[in-house]
Design a protein around this motif. Structure first.
Motif, PDB file in Angstrom:
ATOM      1  N   GLU A  61     -15.723   2.105  -0.244  1.00 10.49           N
ATOM      2  CA  GLU A  61     -15.422   1.369  -1.471  1.00 10.49           C
ATOM      3  C   GLU A  61     -14.516   2.164  -2.394  1.00 10.49           C
ATOM      4  O   GLU A  61     -13.443   1.685  -2.814  1.00 10.49           O
ATOM      5  N   LYS A  62     -14.889   3.369  -2.721  1.00 13.71           N
ATOM      6  CA  LYS A  62     -14.105   4.179  -3.635  1.00 13.71           C
ATOM      7  C   LYS A  62     -12.771   4.592  -3.016  1.00 13.71           C
ATOM      8  O   LYS A  62     -11.747   4.673  -3.719  1.00 13.71           O
ATOM      9  N   GLN A  63     -12.783   4.856  -1.712  1.00 15.22           N
ATOM     10  CA  GLN A  63     -11.552   5.264  -1.045  1.00 15.22           C
ATOM     11  C   GLN A  63     -10.559   4.093  -0.973  1.00 15.22           C
ATOM     12  O   GLN A  63      -9.348   4.285  -1.152  1.00 15.22           O
ATOM     13  N   LEU A  64     -11.067   2.899  -0.756  1.00 20.26           N
ATOM     14  CA  LEU A  64     -10.198   1.729  -0.704  1.00 20.26           C
ATOM     15  C   LEU A  64      -9.577   1.447  -2.078  1.00 20.26           C
ATOM     16  O   LEU A  64      -8.384   1.083  -2.174  1.00 20.26           O
ATOM     17  N   ILE A  65     -10.344   1.627  -3.141  1.00 23.70           N
ATOM     18  CA  ILE A  65      -9.797   1.450  -4.487  1.00 23.70           C
ATOM     19  C   ILE A  65      -8.702   2.470  -4.753  1.00 23.70           C
ATOM     20  O   ILE A  65      -7.652   2.163  -5.351  1.00 23.70           O
TER      21      ILE A  65
END
Length: 770
Positions: free
Chosen positions: A248-252
């Motif tokens: 999630e954080k990496q995709l953002i």
């Protein structure tokens, strides 16, 4: 300068921090369409929330239908029956977790009919936001990407949302469930995106897909282009294949270039991320009233005979899945739940499929290397290089291994997504992620204990508050009762109470004024009395001291005089004894010597009488009137004087008995001696009787005075003895026969013995008095 949304519209991407490129191995399962397996005979549905915020709605023996809720309660995520059947048991079963800890589960024996529970159909266009959230919640929808976070909570953010990201990246090797779902259920996924858009109203929608899924990208773009509602605000964006870009954080970070702060959620940045499988489940729940009772699971690995993606009911035992799919090597029972990077080894095949279970891998013996032995860290730093969360895995490892969990928390352990990149590149084969999981679990347990302690403290404080309120209520009731009694009292009783209160107040006022005039006078009088007592006591002490000193001086002089008297008395007694012995030993045979001995005896008797009389006189003159002990001493003196008189009388009688009958002078001398002895006895008695009855308390002074008197008497006797002997030699008494001479010698010896005895008794008496 372009805004963030304009850059997103152009498809601008930002690089990912860290990451790795492991072998994908997706071709094993993405070539065939999603299939179904035969129903299991028994299903296991975990209900871990029972007892916390919900309760079971079924009992053993109940018949259930497919989709029927097994739990009830408010604001919880329910679980449902995956098929129709009978509840055969409710007990703990092994969990689908790395620890395989047992959890409470409902066991349903399937009847094979797969009867669906009746539900009412409602037009989704007529539903409000809250009604949509209630449907999502009651359907038990959770994040299908693996975290299984409740979706209805995520779709009710407290801040405005600008960007909605639909995650179709599926970056982990071997897993292809989302890939096949996008290929086959693109329309349903877009329908779910429409419902999500209605709930959060984002400005932009991005459907992110990794570039190793070209078929899914093409199908989703075509479906989006045909959707008039979403085509103007949504787009499909390809991102590079890199693990773990699907986080999630990496995709953002890849899509926006922004990093979610530590301890925060994407909603703080105005971003919400949802999985494609979750969007499809929302569409089915809202449009078809289907709860989340099944999901697509990838069965892959070289040991599976029929790898692929399958629709599996939630609660299907994994042992049934393995048996239905078949194995090339049944003796090799090694399975991984999840992907090879973030999954865990299956410890018990009885564990069920969960809402977050997206893959089961059955590798062959050659496919995965056997777990190498852990070696010491060489501090190469590769783990820090590939960490997508920009952490320090080496420091986290040291603290987690040493069980210093508080220090590990200071290095942002909670930001670790457990992607496994650090373990993948570690040359020492250290299972770093396992250490991190243990540390996280310990920290979570400690936090739960703190929460429990805080709750207990709140309950304790509430109890104290309740007890205080009850105390105040009792006091108020007592006060009211007192007022009622007071109001019901007669005037006389009221006056008595008022008088008592007035006395109490007056006493308190008096106690509160210690510096008043009356208290001051009383205090001064007390001080004056104390001073007077002190002066009197001091004067008495001075007088006693003076009297004591005077008495001590007199006492000392008396003691010296008594010592001198005792010495003289002893010396006189010895002289008398020697003289008598000499007289008796040298006495001639003639009568003249006998007469001399008789005369000497009479002189000694006279001297002794005088000495006793002088002793008594001195004692009576010097003794104080109040001495009881002096009375005893006087009585002793009288007894001794009387005894001395009797002894003298006996001696004279003996001497007179031994003289011839015709000796007229001898008879006259004996009569004279007898008269003197009687006179001496009477004088001693008279003097003794004249002694005062009340003698002084100081017996020691009386004894000293008596000793002085005795010494003087002995000294006087010594001085008069020669004269008396000469006078006694003058009378010439002639003894006419030897018989008379013999009797005279006997009488002299008797007189000598008695005189010696009397001297010894006097000496013993003196020593006893001393």
């Amino acid at each position: 300068m372009l805004t963030l949304l304009e850059q997103i519209d152009k498809g601008t991407l930002w690089p990912l921090t860290g990451g790795i490129h492991p072998p994908q191995a997706k071709q094993l399962s993405n070539q065939a369409a999603i299939n179904e397996l035969p129903l299991a005979k028994q299903f296991v549905i975990p209900v871990p929330t029972v007892g916390e915020n919900c309760t079971l709605s079924v009992s053993i023996g109940d018949k259930v239908n497919k989709g029927q809720a097994l739990t009830k309660g408010e604001r919880h995520l329910p679980c449902h029956a995956p098929t129709s059947g009978v509840v055969s048991a409710i007990r703990t079963m092994p969990s689908n977790h790395a620890s395989a800890l047992p959890v409470l589960s409902v066991i349903i024996d399937a009847d094979g009919n797969d009867t669906v529970s009746e539900t009412s159909q409602i037009q989704s266009s007529e539903l409000s936001h809250q009604e949509l959230l209630d449907i999502i919640r009651n359907s038990g929808i959770a994040g299908m990407g693996g975290a299984a976070f409740p979706t209805h909570i995520k779709l009710a953010p407290s801040s405005d949302i600008e960007l909605l990201i639909i995650n179709g990246v599926e970056c982990e090797p071997y897993i292809t469930s989302d890939d096949r779902l996008m290929r086959e259920k693109a329309e349903g996924i877009l329908r779910g995106i429409e419902i999500i858009r209605k709930l959060i109203d984002p400005t932009r929608i991005v459907i992110a897909i990794e570039d190793n899924k070209p078929e899914a990208i093409s199908i989703m773009e075509s479906a989006l282009a045909s959707n008039t509602l979403l085509s103007q605000m949504a787009r499909v964006t390809q991102i590079p294949t890199q693990y773990p870009s699907g986080g999630e954080k990496q995709l953002i970070q890849i899509l926006t270039g922004q990093e979610v702060p530590s301890g925060s959620i994407p909603a703080t940045l105005g971003i919400v991320v949802q999985n494609v499988g979750t969007a499809f489940a929302i569409a089915e729940a809202v449009d078809e009233s289907k709860p989340l009772i099944q999901r697509v699971v990838t069965l892959t690995g070289d040991n599976f005979k029929n790898p692929g993606n399958y629709w599996l009911p939630i609660g299907t035992p994994i042992e049934h899945v393995i048996e239905a799919c078949g194995l090339h090597d049944p003796t090799h029972q090694q399975f991984i739940v999840g992907g090879p990077m973030m999954g865990h080894a299956l410890r018990d095949a009885r564990a069920p499929i969960l809402k977050g279970s997206n893959c089961i891998i059955a590798p062959s013996r050659q496919e995965f290397n056997s777990q190498a032995e852990e070696k010491s860290c060489i501090r190469c730093g590769e783990c820090a290089t590939v960490c997508p969360a920009s952490l320090l895995p080496q420091q986290l490892f040291w603290h987690a291994k040493a069980e210093e969990y508080d220090k590990a928390a200071t290095y942002n352990l909670k930001d670790c997504i457990e992607c496994g990149c650090c373990s993948y590149v570690c040359p020492s084969d250290i299972p770093l992620v396992e250490y991190y999981r243990i540390a996280k679990s310990a920290i979570k347990t400690e936090e739960q204990n703190k929460i429990a302690a805080e709750e207990a403290k709140k309950r304790f404080d509430a109890r104290l508050e309740r007890l205080e309120k009850e105390k105040q209520a009792r006091e108020e009731r007592s006060r009211q009762a007192a007022e009622r009694r007071k109001s019901s009292m007669s005037s006389a009783n009221k006056n008595a109470v008022a008088a008592a209160l007035a006395r109490v107040q007056a006493k308190k006022a008096a106690d509160a004024q210690p510096n008043s005039a009356s208290d001051t006078d009383d205090k001064q009088s007390k001080v004056a009395a104390a001073i007077a007592r002190a002066k009197a006591k001091k004067a008495a002490q001075a007088e006693n001291t003076e009297s004591t000193a005077k008495n001590a001086a007199d006492d000392k002089k008396s003691q010296v005089a008594a010592a001198i008297s005792r010495a003289k008395a002893k010396k006189a007694a010895k002289s008398s004894e020697a003289q008598v012995e000499a007289t008796s030993d040298n006495a001639p045979a003639d009568d003249k010597k006998a007469q001399i001995a008789a005369a000497v005896a009479r002189a000694k008797v006279k001297k002794a009488a005088k000495a006793s009389e002088a002793q008594v006189e001195v004692t009576s003159d010097d003794a104080p009137a109040d001495d009881k002990k002096a009375q005893i001493a006087a009585a002793v003196a009288r007894a001794k004087a009387k005894k001395s008189a009797k002894s003298s009388e006996i001696q004279v009688e003996v001497n007179s008995d031994n003289v011839p009958v015709d000796d007229k002078k001898a008879k006259i001398a004996a009569a004279v001696a007898k008269a003197k002895a009687k006179k001496l006895a009477k004088a001693s008695e008279a003097v003794a009787e004249a002694t005062p009855v009340d003698a002084p308390e100081d017996d020691k002074k009386a004894q000293i005075a008596a000793a002085v008197a005795k010494a003087k008497a002995k000294k006087l006797a010594k001085q008069k003895t020669p004269e008396t002997a000469e006078q006694n030699e003058k009378p010439e008494i002639t003894i006419t026969s030897e018989a008379d001479d013999k009797k005279a010698r006997v009488a002299a010896a008797v007189a000598k013995a008695k005189a010696k005895k009397l001297a010894k008794q006097a000496e013993q008496t003196q020593e006893g008095q001393e």
